[in-house]
Design an enzyme around this catalytic site. Structure first.
Site, short mmCIF file in Angstrom:
data_model
loop_
_atom_site.label_atom_id
_atom_site.label_comp_id
_atom_site.label_asym_id
_atom_site.label_seq_id
_atom_site.Cartn_x
_atom_site.Cartn_y
_atom_site.Cartn_z
N VAL A 1 3.11 3.57 -5.46
CA VAL A 1 3.13 2.85 -6.73
C VAL A 1 1.79 2.12 -6.94
O VAL A 1 1.26 2.08 -8.04
CB VAL A 1 4.32 1.85 -6.80
CG1 VAL A 1 4.44 1.27 -8.21
CG2 VAL A 1 5.62 2.54 -6.41
N GLN B 1 -3.34 -16.12 -3.27
CA GLN B 1 -3.77 -15.61 -4.57
C GLN B 1 -4.92 -16.43 -5.15
O GLN B 1 -5.87 -15.87 -5.69
CB GLN B 1 -2.59 -15.61 -5.55
CG GLN B 1 -1.63 -14.47 -5.30
CD GLN B 1 -2.32 -13.11 -5.32
OE1 GLN B 1 -3.03 -12.77 -6.25
NE2 GLN B 1 -2.13 -12.33 -4.27
N HIS C 1 0.83 -1.21 0.00
CA HIS C 1 0.00 0.00 0.00
C HIS C 1 0.86 1.26 0.00
O HIS C 1 0.94 1.98 0.98
CB HIS C 1 -0.96 -0.02 1.20
CG HIS C 1 -2.07 -1.00 1.05
ND1 HIS C 1 -2.10 -2.22 1.69
CD2 HIS C 1 -3.19 -0.96 0.27
CE1 HIS C 1 -3.20 -2.87 1.33
NE2 HIS C 1 -3.87 -2.14 0.47
N ASP D 1 -5.99 5.15 -1.17
CA ASP D 1 -5.34 4.48 -0.03
C ASP D 1 -4.42 5.44 0.73
O ASP D 1 -3.46 5.01 1.39
CB ASP D 1 -4.51 3.28 -0.52
CG ASP D 1 -5.34 1.99 -0.61
OD1 ASP D 1 -6.30 1.86 0.16
OD2 ASP D 1 -5.02 1.14 -1.46
ZN LIG Z 1 -5.90 0.08 -2.92
#
Ligand SMILES: [Zn+2]
Length: 428
Positions: A153, A351, A150, A191
């Site tokens: 980028v 994932q 977070h 974010d």
């Molecule tokens: Zn995010």
């Protein structure tokens, strides 16, 4: 890596205490930070006014410590290559990591400014270019460079994905300039000042943000309020009527709050219902706003839909951040949050679960809404990446299997259970 937070807290890195909320002595600012020597404790007043990240910048600067990323003039070669990349900013294969390196860590400022310019938003909203750049620099600085995932980028990546969606035929022919402005702003700030830990961590450590937002969309509310703070501080919209500014702030909040993954089903059901009834009318401002929310949600979790090389890096980064939180929880004898224990989880497992239960359902609906080449490309990569992780997991399990007795594979249930997951897989 975390150092001794208690010792550090005596030398000026104590967590911010607001009000009288009891507080576990964990300093979020150093969660993903290399130890550094502590400086003088002279800037408490400043610190109270700044986000975590900007306080770090401030304190480094006041001690004469160079920041990792001074905004100095770049090599001409790098600038040229970055400009070249921006010509293909609408490409789904855009390598955000390369772009970040070429811009010396200023990808968010450069990419967002470029998109504002390209859409003509600067002229349309009569934005002051200096204020816009200053605002974007503040936004970029308020992301925590130390967070594996977070960070700025990720925000740039989400902004680039959002741009790809805004260009899709259904959206591009119906969105207004105001929608475009809000969509890009929301992506860039969604974010902001993320501490690198989850909401549940903030709640169980009695963080003041959890109390402030009553344990509901704690992070998203903080990202939104931080974005509003920077908008006001920069004066970017100060020339617009108050009513318009407040309206924009509200809409920005509604977009950012939609990224709360715990409300995923709520948004997905609503989306599905609209698609089943075929009643979405993008001439309707409310419906356009809803589609912007869905687009931002897709952009936020589109990592598994990118080409493998990009997707894999994001997966490793997010797992790194999860495991870091798990390490802190273990150290402070807190219950380890789901997916955060490096002894029992692996990148691939996380994932596959994320793709199956969160990403696929969302992108299948998005493809129903916007049946385009981009949607098919994204679903194609999603399938390939899932197969990639499954293959890696199978290989790991096959590597573990020879250690067990091949002659009696089914005679002991306990043994069978212990073979299900590779133990201690620390991929990141
Ligand atoms: Zn995010």
């Amino acid at each position: 890596m975390l150092g001794d937070v208690r010792v550090r807290s005596r030398v000026g890195f104590e967590p911010e205490r607001r009000g009288s909320h009891p507080y576990l002595p964990i300093d979020f600012r150093i969660l993903h930070c290399q130890p550094e020597s502590a400086g003088p404790v002279s800037s408490r007043k400043i610190r109270r006014l700044l986000s975590f990240q900007r306080y770090l910048h401030c304190s480094r600067a006041s001690r004469g410590v160079a920041t990792h990323n001074p905004l100095h003039i770049l090599d001409h070669d790098y600038t040229g290559q970055a400009k070249c990349m921006l010509e293909k900013v609408g490409s789904w294969n855009f390598d955000i990591f390369l772009f970040d390196r070429l811009t010396n860590g200023n990808s968010l400022v450069n990419l967002t400014f470029h998109l504002f310019n390209q859409y003509g938003l600067i002229e349309l909203f009569q934005l002051d270019m200096v204020k816009l750049r200053r605002f974007l620099v503040m936004v970029q600085e308020d992301y925590h460079r130390q967070n594996p995932y977070h960070n700025a980028v990720h925000a740039t990546d989400v902004t680039q994905a959002m741009y790809c969606y805004l260009r899709e035929p259904k959206l591009s022919k119906s969105l207004t300039s105001c929608d475009l402005l809000l969509g890009l702003l929301a992506a860039a700030t969604h974010d902001l000042d993320h501490p690198g830990v989850s909401q549940s961590f903030l709640i169980k450590t009695n963080h003041y943000l959890a109390a402030l937002y009553r344990n509901t969309s704690v992070l998203e509310n903080h990202h939104w309020r931080s974005a509003v703070g920077l908008l006001r501080e920069s004066g970017l919209f100060s020339h617009l009527p108050l009513e318009d500014r407040l309206n924009m702030e509200r809409q920005l909040g509604s977009l950012i709050l939609a990224t709360d993954i715990s409300r995923q089903n709520e948004y997905l059901s609503k989306f599905r219902e609209h698609l089943d009834k075929e009643d979405l009318c993008l001439g309707n401002a409310g419906h356009r706003h809803f589609i912007l929310q869905m687009a931002l949600k897709c952009a936020d979790i589109c990592n598994p839909c990118r080409p493998w090389e990009l997707s894999k890096q994001w997966s490793e980064r997010v797992t790194d951040e999860f495991f870091h939180q798990g390490d802190v929880e273990k150290k402070h004898r807190l219950e380890v949050s789901p997916l955060c224990d490096r002894q029992t989880n692996s990148v691939g497992q996380i994932q596959i679960g994320f793709m199956t239960y969160v990403v696929e359902p969302l992108f299948n609906e998005w493809a129903r809404f916007s049946d385009t080449r981009l949607s098919r490309t994204m679903l194609g990569y999603l399938g390939l990446n899932k197969a990639g992780w499954s293959g890696m997991l199978e290989e790991q399990q096959a590597a573990v299997a020879p250690e067990t007795d091949p002659a009696t594979p089914d005679d002991d249930d306990d043994d069978a259970n212990s073979k299900v997951l590779p133990q201690g897989s620390e991929e990141s």
